[in-house]
Enzyme design. Structure first.
Site, mmCIF file in Angstrom:
data_model
loop_
_atom_site.group_PDB
_atom_site.id
_atom_site.type_symbol
_atom_site.label_atom_id
_atom_site.label_comp_id
_atom_site.label_asym_id
_atom_site.label_seq_id
_atom_site.Cartn_x
_atom_site.Cartn_y
_atom_site.Cartn_z
ATOM 1 N N GLY A 1 0.794 -1.378 0.284
ATOM 2 C CA GLY A 1 0.150 0.123 -0.577
ATOM 3 C C GLY A 1 0.190 1.267 -0.251
ATOM 4 O O GLY A 1 0.543 2.230 0.675
ATOM 5 N N THR B 1 1.076 3.245 -2.268
ATOM 6 C CA THR B 1 0.791 4.651 -3.472
ATOM 7 C C THR B 1 -0.369 5.841 -2.947
ATOM 8 O O THR B 1 -0.043 6.824 -3.702
ATOM 9 C CB THR B 1 -0.148 4.125 -4.272
ATOM 10 O OG1 THR B 1 -1.510 3.460 -4.014
ATOM 11 C CG2 THR B 1 0.336 3.011 -5.264
ATOM 12 N N GLY C 1 -0.825 8.404 0.903
ATOM 13 C CA GLY C 1 -1.143 8.043 2.799
ATOM 14 C C GLY C 1 0.842 7.810 2.853
ATOM 15 O O GLY C 1 1.630 8.121 2.642
ATOM 16 N N GLY D 1 1.671 4.419 4.076
ATOM 17 C CA GLY D 1 2.781 4.276 2.380
ATOM 18 C C GLY D 1 3.628 4.753 1.997
ATOM 19 O O GLY D 1 5.004 4.210 1.954
ATOM 20 N N SER E 1 -4.807 -0.956 14.326
ATOM 21 C CA SER E 1 -5.595 0.017 14.600
ATOM 22 C C SER E 1 -5.754 0.719 16.111
ATOM 23 O O SER E 1 -6.071 -0.758 16.441
ATOM 24 C CB SER E 1 -6.913 0.306 14.002
ATOM 25 O OG SER E 1 -7.651 1.101 14.703
ATOM 26 N N TYR F 1 -13.806 -2.240 9.510
ATOM 27 C CA TYR F 1 -12.539 -2.528 9.406
ATOM 28 C C TYR F 1 -12.383 -2.529 11.011
ATOM 29 O O TYR F 1 -11.074 -2.873 10.882
ATOM 30 C CB TYR F 1 -12.652 -0.273 9.351
ATOM 31 C CG TYR F 1 -10.912 -0.075 10.095
ATOM 32 C CD1 TYR F 1 -9.669 0.107 8.675
ATOM 33 C CD2 TYR F 1 -10.868 0.531 11.364
ATOM 34 C CE1 TYR F 1 -8.828 0.211 8.824
ATOM 35 C CE2 TYR F 1 -9.919 0.958 11.167
ATOM 36 C CZ TYR F 1 -8.541 0.778 10.331
ATOM 37 O OH TYR F 1 -7.388 2.122 10.751
#
Length: 279
Positions: free
Chosen positions: A16, A18, A20, A22, A148, A171
């Site tokens: 991930g 691409t 934020g 990451g 999280s 989530y």
């Protein structure tokens, strides 16, 4: 931070990358001398961040896969096993958040609730298939699962959330499942070979997922990068495994993560869902 091990010559895979955290994490690791393996779903965005990382002078390679499709997760693992001579660290950062419409229940390519598939099943499968590569360096490899502080038990009677679906709840369930899988894998592996830890990197970072759900970001992504990098570089954490951190502090996850019946039930569900892709 002063208590960090240089990453010169170390190979780190980050999922991930691409956008934020990451993307910011990939650039941070590149600046520390790591060879960064970038994963993304969108080929155009993956090419853009790959060029950005290489522009810093770092070595980087890109790998594309949709983590909402376990067949692509398995193919990604096979591609990495065939192309890379070693892997020193793996950061599971890719995430399916609460969604822009939290009432819309989404499914993976295999018909699994999407948050559970991307946030739990994909890391579970990818890590286990990459264990030969992680072990190839002779010890000291680290796996970091970005979890999280939002955690909720999986309803084993309704794991796909077919009743009363809500995106953020899905989530939170998937992130607790990821933490529990962290504990399970850590118990299976000698800490001298591979350590596996999870963390809550920061609260309400300025990411597309936070904004899409309608939440107001409170901190920049760099606040999440720092504790994540620490789990990769701090020599004091060599051999430390099966832990959950709230940023820099080791802490206790949701009580459900320590319930033997819950752990057994989740493990059985996970094995059933990934079994077609495990061999």
């Amino acid at each position: 931070m002063n208590n960090e091990t240089p990453l010169d010559g170390r190979v780190v895979l980050v999922t991930g990358t691409t956008q934020g955290m990451g993307r910011a994490l990939a650039l941070d690791l590149a600046a520390r001398g790591a060879t960064v393996l970038l994963h993304g779903r969108d080929p155009r965005r993956l090419a853009a961040v790959l060029a950005e990382v290489r522009a810093t002078g770092a070595e980087a390679r890109g790998y594309r896969a949709d983590l909402g499709d376990l067949a692509q997760v398995r193919a990604l693992a096979e591609e990495l096993l065939g192309a890379e001579p070693r892997l020193d660290a793996l950061v599971h950062n890719a995430v399916a958040g609460g969604g822009s419409d939290p009432t819309r229940r989404e499914l993976s390519a295999q018909g699994v609730e999407l948050r559970l598939a991307v946030n739990h099943l994909a890391p579970h499968l990818l890590t286990r298939r990459l264990l030969p590569l992680l072990r190839r360096g002779g010890g000291g490899a680290r796996v970091v699962n970005v979890a999280s502080i939002g955690q909720s038990p999986v309803d084993l009677a309704d794991p796909m959330l077919e009743r009363g679906y809500e995106g953020l709840e899905a989530y939170c369930r998937s992130k607790l499942a990821l933490i529990m899988d962290t504990f399970a894998l850590a118990a299976e592996l000698p800490a001298g070979e591979v350590t596996v830890n999870a963390l809550h990197p920061a609260h309400l970072m300025d990411t597309p997922g936070v904004r899409a759900y309608g939440l107001v970001p409170e901190v920049g992504v760099e606040e999440g990068v720092r504790p994540t990098v620490r789990l990769l570089t701090d020599p004091a954490l060599a051999g430390v495994t099966g832990r959950y951190f709230d940023r820099f502090t080791e802490t206790r996850a949701h009580d459900w993560a320590y319930d033997p019946a819950a752990r057994a039930g989740l493990a059985a569900l996970t094995e059933r869902l990934v079994a077609p892709f495990a061999n």
